[in-house]
Every structure is written in C-alpha cells, then in structure tokens.
Write a protein that holds these residues in place. Structure first.
Motif, PDB file in Angstrom:
ATOM      1  N   ASP A   1       0.684  -1.184   0.039  1.00  0.00           N
ATOM      2  CA  ASP A   1       0.016  -0.012  -0.011  1.00  0.00           C
ATOM      3  C   ASP A   1       1.023   1.287   0.090  1.00  0.00           C
ATOM      4  N   SER A   2       2.023   1.252   0.341  1.00  0.00           N
ATOM      5  CA  SER A   2       2.966   2.271   0.416  1.00  0.00           C
ATOM      6  C   SER A   2       3.877   2.371  -0.820  1.00  0.00           C
ATOM      7  N   GLY A   3       3.816   1.196  -1.572  1.00  0.00           N
ATOM      8  CA  GLY A   3       4.801   1.143  -2.748  1.00  0.00           C
ATOM      9  C   GLY A   3       5.877   0.112  -2.816  1.00  0.00           C
ATOM     10  N   ASP A   4       5.861  -0.634  -1.659  1.00  0.00           N
ATOM     11  CA  ASP A   4       6.887  -1.486  -1.243  1.00  0.00           C
ATOM     12  C   ASP A   4       6.628  -2.785  -1.598  1.00  0.00           C
ATOM     13  N   ARG A   5       7.313  -3.917  -1.996  1.00  0.00           N
ATOM     14  CA  ARG A   5       6.848  -5.144  -2.224  1.00  0.00           C
ATOM     15  C   ARG A   5       6.466  -6.142  -0.937  1.00  0.00           C
ATOM     16  N   GLY A   6       7.271  -5.738   0.279  1.00  0.00           N
ATOM     17  CA  GLY A   6       7.111  -6.552   1.186  1.00  0.00           C
ATOM     18  C   GLY A   6       7.247  -5.627   2.499  1.00  0.00           C
ATOM     19  N   PHE A   7       7.470  -6.256   3.795  1.00  0.00           N
ATOM     20  CA  PHE A   7       7.908  -5.524   5.063  1.00  0.00           C
ATOM     21  C   PHE A   7       8.951  -5.934   5.622  1.00  0.00           C
ATOM     22  N   ASP A   8       9.434  -5.061   6.625  1.00  0.00           N
ATOM     23  CA  ASP A   8      10.384  -5.650   7.477  1.00  0.00           C
ATOM     24  C   ASP A   8       9.470  -5.891   8.801  1.00  0.00           C
ATOM     25  N   CYS A   9      10.097  -6.308   9.783  1.00  0.00           N
ATOM     26  CA  CYS A   9       9.171  -6.782  11.055  1.00  0.00           C
ATOM     27  C   CYS A   9       8.511  -5.708  11.536  1.00  0.00           C
ATOM     28  N   SER A  10       9.027  -4.572  11.719  1.00  0.00           N
ATOM     29  CA  SER A  10       8.231  -3.385  12.350  1.00  0.00           C
ATOM     30  C   SER A  10       7.233  -2.711  11.249  1.00  0.00           C
ATOM     31  N   GLY A  11       7.773  -2.635  10.306  1.00  0.00           N
ATOM     32  CA  GLY A  11       6.800  -2.333   8.940  1.00  0.00           C
ATOM     33  C   GLY A  11       5.521  -3.019   9.260  1.00  0.00           C
ATOM     34  N   LEU A  12       5.768  -4.276   9.427  1.00  0.00           N
ATOM     35  CA  LEU A  12       4.465  -4.920   9.357  1.00  0.00           C
ATOM     36  C   LEU A  12       3.392  -4.575  10.715  1.00  0.00           C
ATOM     37  N   THR A  13       4.082  -4.678  12.012  1.00  0.00           N
ATOM     38  CA  THR A  13       3.379  -4.355  13.064  1.00  0.00           C
ATOM     39  C   THR A  13       2.882  -3.134  12.830  1.00  0.00           C
ATOM     40  N   LYS A  14       3.575  -1.989  12.500  1.00  0.00           N
ATOM     41  CA  LYS A  14       2.939  -0.655  12.387  1.00  0.00           C
ATOM     42  C   LYS A  14       1.842  -0.710  11.331  1.00  0.00           C
ATOM     43  N   ALA A  15       2.058  -1.219  10.156  1.00  0.00           N
ATOM     44  CA  ALA A  15       1.103  -1.242   9.263  1.00  0.00           C
ATOM     45  C   ALA A  15      -0.403  -2.024   9.872  1.00  0.00           C
ATOM     46  N   ALA A  16      -0.116  -3.110  10.540  1.00  0.00           N
ATOM     47  CA  ALA A  16      -1.015  -3.919  11.031  1.00  0.00           C
ATOM     48  C   ALA A  16      -2.225  -3.036  12.021  1.00  0.00           C
ATOM     49  N   TYR A  17      -1.388  -2.352  13.009  1.00  0.00           N
ATOM     50  CA  TYR A  17      -2.224  -1.570  13.973  1.00  0.00           C
ATOM     51  C   TYR A  17      -2.614  -0.358  13.243  1.00  0.00           C
ATOM     52  N   ASN A  18      -1.915   0.408  12.281  1.00  0.00           N
ATOM     53  CA  ASN A  18      -2.393   1.486  11.459  1.00  0.00           C
ATOM     54  C   ASN A  18      -3.723   1.182  10.941  1.00  0.00           C
ATOM     55  N   ALA A  19      -4.064  -0.300  10.759  1.00  0.00           N
ATOM     56  CA  ALA A  19      -5.096  -0.504  10.124  1.00  0.00           C
ATOM     57  C   ALA A  19      -6.382  -0.599  11.169  1.00  0.00           C
TER      58      ALA A  19
ATOM     59  N   GLY B   1      -6.576   1.907  13.520  1.00  0.00           N
ATOM     60  CA  GLY B   1      -6.590   3.010  13.928  1.00  0.00           C
ATOM     61  C   GLY B   1      -5.559   3.372  15.283  1.00  0.00           C
ATOM     62  N   ILE B   2      -4.512   2.499  15.243  1.00  0.00           N
ATOM     63  CA  ILE B   2      -3.524   2.990  16.311  1.00  0.00           C
ATOM     64  C   ILE B   2      -2.173   3.084  15.694  1.00  0.00           C
ATOM     65  N   THR B   3      -1.716   4.432  16.095  1.00  0.00           N
ATOM     66  CA  THR B   3      -0.339   4.554  15.335  1.00  0.00           C
ATOM     67  C   THR B   3       0.814   4.134  16.157  1.00  0.00           C
ATOM     68  N   LEU B   4       1.606   3.286  15.702  1.00  0.00           N
ATOM     69  CA  LEU B   4       2.932   3.006  16.287  1.00  0.00           C
ATOM     70  C   LEU B   4       4.062   3.647  15.789  1.00  0.00           C
ATOM     71  N   PRO B   5       5.298   3.623  16.734  1.00  0.00           N
ATOM     72  CA  PRO B   5       6.405   4.199  15.902  1.00  0.00           C
ATOM     73  C   PRO B   5       6.783   3.479  14.886  1.00  0.00           C
ATOM     74  N   ARG B   6       8.026   3.736  14.248  1.00  0.00           N
ATOM     75  CA  ARG B   6       8.570   3.133  13.052  1.00  0.00           C
ATOM     76  C   ARG B   6       9.289   1.867  13.427  1.00  0.00           C
ATOM     77  N   THR B   7      10.201   2.081  14.264  1.00  0.00           N
ATOM     78  CA  THR B   7      11.114   1.071  14.751  1.00  0.00           C
ATOM     79  C   THR B   7      10.676  -0.007  15.621  1.00  0.00           C
ATOM     80  N   ALA B   8      11.286  -1.230  15.702  1.00  0.00           N
ATOM     81  CA  ALA B   8      11.037  -2.280  16.745  1.00  0.00           C
ATOM     82  C   ALA B   8      11.430  -1.528  17.921  1.00  0.00           C
ATOM     83  N   HIS B   9      12.661  -0.905  18.093  1.00  0.00           N
ATOM     84  CA  HIS B   9      13.112  -0.410  19.304  1.00  0.00           C
ATOM     85  C   HIS B   9      12.226   0.410  19.999  1.00  0.00           C
TER      86      HIS B   9
END
Length: 325
Positions: free
Chosen positions: A226-244, A246-254
């Motif tokens: 949805d952002s133009g990337d073919r896939g995810f890294d670990c925190s990209g996936l969790t951020k996108a999942a919770y963005n769906a 309605g909850i905003t998470l920071p970008r990195t796992a740390h």
C-alpha cells in the motif's frame, strides 16, 4: 524498521454490524473464522430487521463485514448498497477460493489485475476496502445507478448484472447495519490465521491485516504494497497492522518496545500483543502474537511474512507490549 503506512487496508470497526437471533453464531463464525462458540457478543442497536429471506447467516456475516468496513472508511450508505449488490452478483456473498481465471473472494478480484495477493483478496476486510477505494475514485458515483456504480468498479463482462440485486442489497444493509458486536476476551487465541480470536476489535483488526500479508517478502525498511513496497520488515508489518486498526505505532521495533504499555513478566499474553527480541538497549525484532504460542512476523531476509513459534530455545525474547488507543 517501519515508516508511515499509505492508504492502508481498512479494517473492522469497533462496532461491527451482524445478524440477530438464531443467525448470530453462524455470522460470528463467518466474521472471525472462529467456531460456533464464537468470540463476539452481539446486541441490538436500533431496529434492524435481523434477517433477509433467501440469505444464510454466512452470507449476512460477509455482508456485515462489507458494511462495517464501509462505516470505518466513512463511505455513505449508498456505497454499502453498491458493494453488497456487487458481492451478491460476483460471489453470492461468499468468500470463494476459486473463480473465473484467477478471480477470488467476495468480489472476485484478480491478483493478476493488481487487486492484491490471493491471501489479501480472500481476507474479507481487505477485499471490501479495495472495492471502496476504487469506488471513491469514481467521479459523481453517488449520482449513478447502483448498477452503473458497481460496474465502474468491477468492469464486468456482464455490465447490467448488478442492478437486479439492488432490492436485496438494500434489505441486507437494513438487516445488518443496526447490530453492534464486540469481541469477548480470549484467553490465548488459536494461533491460526484461519480461525482468528482476539480480545479487542483493534487486536482482531491488526491480526486480520497481518494474516493477509502472508507470503510477502522481507524487505529492509519495507512498509508493504500500500506504500509502494513489495514487502515488509518486522516493524513495518506491526506498524501497518495496527495502523489498519486506527492505532499509530512508532516506526522501529526499538521505539515500539519503549513506547508501548508493557506486559509484566509472567503475565499471560493475548492475541494482538507485540512480542520483542534483542535486549532492552537494542531491540532487534518485533512480531504480532497470535495465541497458542504462535506469532506472525516478517522474520529476516529470504523469509516471507509467516507464522512461527514465538519462543524457542536460545531466543532473545525480552518482553511484550499491548497497543491501545
């Protein structure tokens, strides 16, 4: 890593409309993938009719998802009718794993035509979101007939097939739009994307989204298609999942680890919790807990989004957090 999610997959609303009375158990099963014992409790809200002759609980459950996504996206009610009419024609309001050529799901969307992966298209919330996103790009769609609006999205070889379903679509919307359902807390969940249970609507939405991404490749810094990337890294996936959800998470796992509500050591995990690995000073991985000792994650280069055990010998598990609004 992770960054902002673009026009992400909309997900289940906090109050998802379902069917009344005898059909509830079947609708819950259709909505969540759970058994007839269900993981939702439903209460009337308004004066719904509660049933539509000729349509089963399974069909009305799928209709409830479509309407629920429409509400989440703030699509006018006319759009719900367009979507339901389209789904009646395309799949009989059933989440089909087959169709003409590579067509799949409620709307018979095709991976080869850019609608998404097979896993995404057969995830009802994703399929409904894609339908609405296309509908909303059509100029003056609300002034069109139900048939014309549906055809503008679907581009069917049978361009006049949707109009005959308008009456049923309006009856179905009236039946499902006035029921509110809330998840009942699950002790642990199933660990199975085909049988999702979760303690909150946000967790259910996040898991549902992540499950729809299975098979996409690991990409460092990836935020998903949805952002133009073919896939995810670990925190990209969790951020996108919770963005769906309605909850905003920071970008990195740390950052996700250090800003979330920490679950005390020894406390049971619930589906939707974020589980972290590394050390408190250097978090190296994050995943979404599914229940039953399983997690869904974007593991590492060469491994796609998948389900794994969340604990194993010699892992570097450091704790978990529970995202909330």
């Amino acid at each position: 890593m992770g960054s902002r999610l673009g026009a992400g997959v909309a997900a289940l609303v906090l109050a998802i409309p379902l069917l009344l009375a005898a059909g509830i158990a079947g609708v819950v099963s259709a909505l969540t993938g759970s058994s007839a014992t269900g993981s939702l409790t439903c209460t009337p809200d308004g004066t719904p009719t509660g049933a539509v002759p000729g349509f089963t609980a399974e069909q009305l459950g799928n209709a409830a998802v479509i309407v629920g996504v429409g509400k989440q996206m703030r699509v006018p009610e006319q759009g719900w009718v367009v979507a339901i009419a389209a789904a009646i024609q395309e799949s009989g309001l059933r989440n089909l794993d087959y169709g003409d050529r590579d067509s799949l799901g409620l709307f018979q969307q095709r991976p080869s035509m850019g609608w998404g992966t097979p896993e995404q298209i057969t995830t009802p919330t994703y399929a409904a979101t894609q339908f609405y996103e296309h509908l909303l790009t059509i100029p003056n769609w609300q002034a069109m007939s139900i048939n014309a609006a549906a055809q503008a999205v679907q581009r069917s070889g049978f361009p006049h097939a949707y109009g005959p379903h308008e009456t049923d679509a309006r009856r179905i919307v009236a039946a499902v739009a006035g029921i509110r359902c809330e998840p009942v807390p699950a002790l642990d969940g199933t660990g199975d994307c085909n049988n999702i249970q979760a303690p909150t609507s946000a967790a259910l939405t996040a898991i549902n989204y992540a499950c729809g991404q299975r098979g996409l490749p690991y990409i460092w810094g990836g935020n998903g298609p949805d952002s133009g990337d073919r896939g995810f890294d670990c925190s990209g996936l969790t951020k996108a999942a919770y963005n769906a959800a309605g909850i905003t998470l920071p970008r990195t796992a740390h950052a996700q680890f250090h800003t979330g509500t920490r679950i005390p050591d020894g406390s049971p995990l619930l589906p939707g919790d974020l589980v972290f690995y590394g050390t408190p000073a250097s978090i190296t991985h994050v995943a979404l807990y599914l229940g039953n000792g399983k997690m869904i994650n974007a593991p590492i280069f060469g491994s796609p989004v998948q389900i794994n055990n969340y604990r194993h010998p010699n892992d570097t598990y450091v704790g978990a957090t529970r995202p909330s609004t």
